[in-house]
Write a protein that holds these residues in place. Sequence first.
Motif, PDB file in Angstrom:
ATOM      1  N   TYR A  26     -88.605 -64.928  20.936  1.00 11.67           N
ATOM      2  CA  TYR A  26     -88.810 -64.287  19.638  1.00 11.67           C
ATOM      3  C   TYR A  26     -90.074 -63.429  19.644  1.00 11.67           C
ATOM      4  N   LYS A  27     -91.162 -63.970  20.164  1.00 12.53           N
ATOM      5  CA  LYS A  27     -92.430 -63.241  20.194  1.00 12.53           C
ATOM      6  C   LYS A  27     -92.347 -62.019  21.113  1.00 12.53           C
ATOM      7  N   ALA A  28     -91.519 -62.089  22.137  1.00 10.96           N
ATOM      8  CA  ALA A  28     -91.359 -60.966  23.060  1.00 10.96           C
ATOM      9  C   ALA A  28     -90.395 -59.912  22.524  1.00 10.96           C
ATOM     10  N   GLY A  29     -89.828 -60.150  21.341  1.00 12.47           N
ATOM     11  CA  GLY A  29     -88.883 -59.202  20.768  1.00 12.47           C
ATOM     12  C   GLY A  29     -87.481 -59.320  21.332  1.00 12.47           C
ATOM     13  N   LYS A  30     -87.213 -60.406  22.060  1.00 16.02           N
ATOM     14  CA  LYS A  30     -85.884 -60.621  22.645  1.00 16.02           C
ATOM     15  C   LYS A  30     -85.065 -61.473  21.674  1.00 16.02           C
ATOM     16  N   HIS A  31     -84.726 -60.887  20.542  1.00 13.60           N
ATOM     17  CA  HIS A  31     -84.144 -61.652  19.445  1.00 13.60           C
ATOM     18  C   HIS A  31     -82.733 -62.147  19.760  1.00 13.60           C
ATOM     19  N   GLU A  32     -81.966 -61.365  20.498  1.00 14.36           N
ATOM     20  CA  GLU A  32     -80.631 -61.819  20.886  1.00 14.36           C
ATOM     21  C   GLU A  32     -80.736 -63.081  21.741  1.00 14.36           C
ATOM     22  N   ASP A  33     -81.650 -63.056  22.715  1.00 20.04           N
ATOM     23  CA  ASP A  33     -81.842 -64.225  23.576  1.00 20.04           C
ATOM     24  C   ASP A  33     -82.361 -65.411  22.778  1.00 20.04           C
ATOM     25  N   ALA A  34     -83.257 -65.150  21.842  1.00 17.47           N
ATOM     26  CA  ALA A  34     -83.809 -66.234  21.027  1.00 17.47           C
ATOM     27  C   ALA A  34     -82.711 -66.916  20.216  1.00 17.47           C
ATOM     28  N   VAL A  35     -81.842 -66.127  19.593  1.00 19.35           N
ATOM     29  CA  VAL A  35     -80.752 -66.702  18.801  1.00 19.35           C
ATOM     30  C   VAL A  35     -79.825 -67.522  19.696  1.00 19.35           C
TER      31      VAL A  35
END
Length: 294
Positions: free
Chosen positions: A91-100
């Motif tokens: 999430y902090k890295a802006g990888k929101h798809e991966d975070a979800v």
Amino acid sequence: MIRRSSLLSAPVRTAALMLVLALVSTGCHRGAKGDNPEEGQPVETIYDKSHGLMQKGNWSGAEATFRRLIAQYPYGPYTEQAMIETAYAQYKAGKHEDAVSSIDRFIRTYPTHRNIAYMYYLRGLSNSNRNTVFLRRVWSLDPSRRDLSTPRQAYADFNIVVERYPNSRYAADARSRMLVLRDVFAQHELDNALYYLRREAYVSAAGRANYLLDTYPQSAFQYDAVAALGEAYTHLGNKTLADDARRVLELNQPNHPWLQGDWPKYPWMIRKLNPFAGEKSASTGQRNAQMERK
């Protein structure tokens, strides 16, 4: 001469083959060790290393190390925490798809975990920002003017936190973010109403404005919706309803620019053709990405 050099004795060929195998084996071993520098280390050591990388803001390094921890130690409290920290680092890295994806995997695996409220909250944060980083930074696209499927999912995530875990430390902030998202949805409906107004589809404009008032009462755009109703009913020749809208504004927001005939302010057509100019809101005349409501 050629025949003599190509015919090596059996012991020489055997020795050469063993040397080649030894070199290949050594190379593979070194490569494997280099791919996983934490191989054989205690789980506590790997976790501390990962956590230290997070404290330094090295989100990609922390994510990679947490993943190696999970691969080596697939069960246990450190692994559970590593899964949580992996999602946060993404999430902090802006990888929101991966975070979800990481959060969904955790929720399926540990649906009653003590930190499950946080994971729903983090999923809401990720969905709020999903598919928006490039659009906001490059195109200055306002949230209300993009696809709202992921913001609606974020709203649902925050709602889970508020309803299922009202006593959690994340409930208050989740509730505040839901209010912000409601205004995003309300502005989306207002932009639709103004779209129809500009194209003289006054019945459709009135329908969208009424939908906004019914679905998102007390939003930041409720009086803009009333103004849109007044504008639509004026053009439809319905003086009674147009006067009702005017009275509502005079009582509740007497400074609304529609009362002075200075609303809505549509974007200049040539500006709309320039994607690098940033979008403007038809309801405010301001750049949507920087709009502030009073």
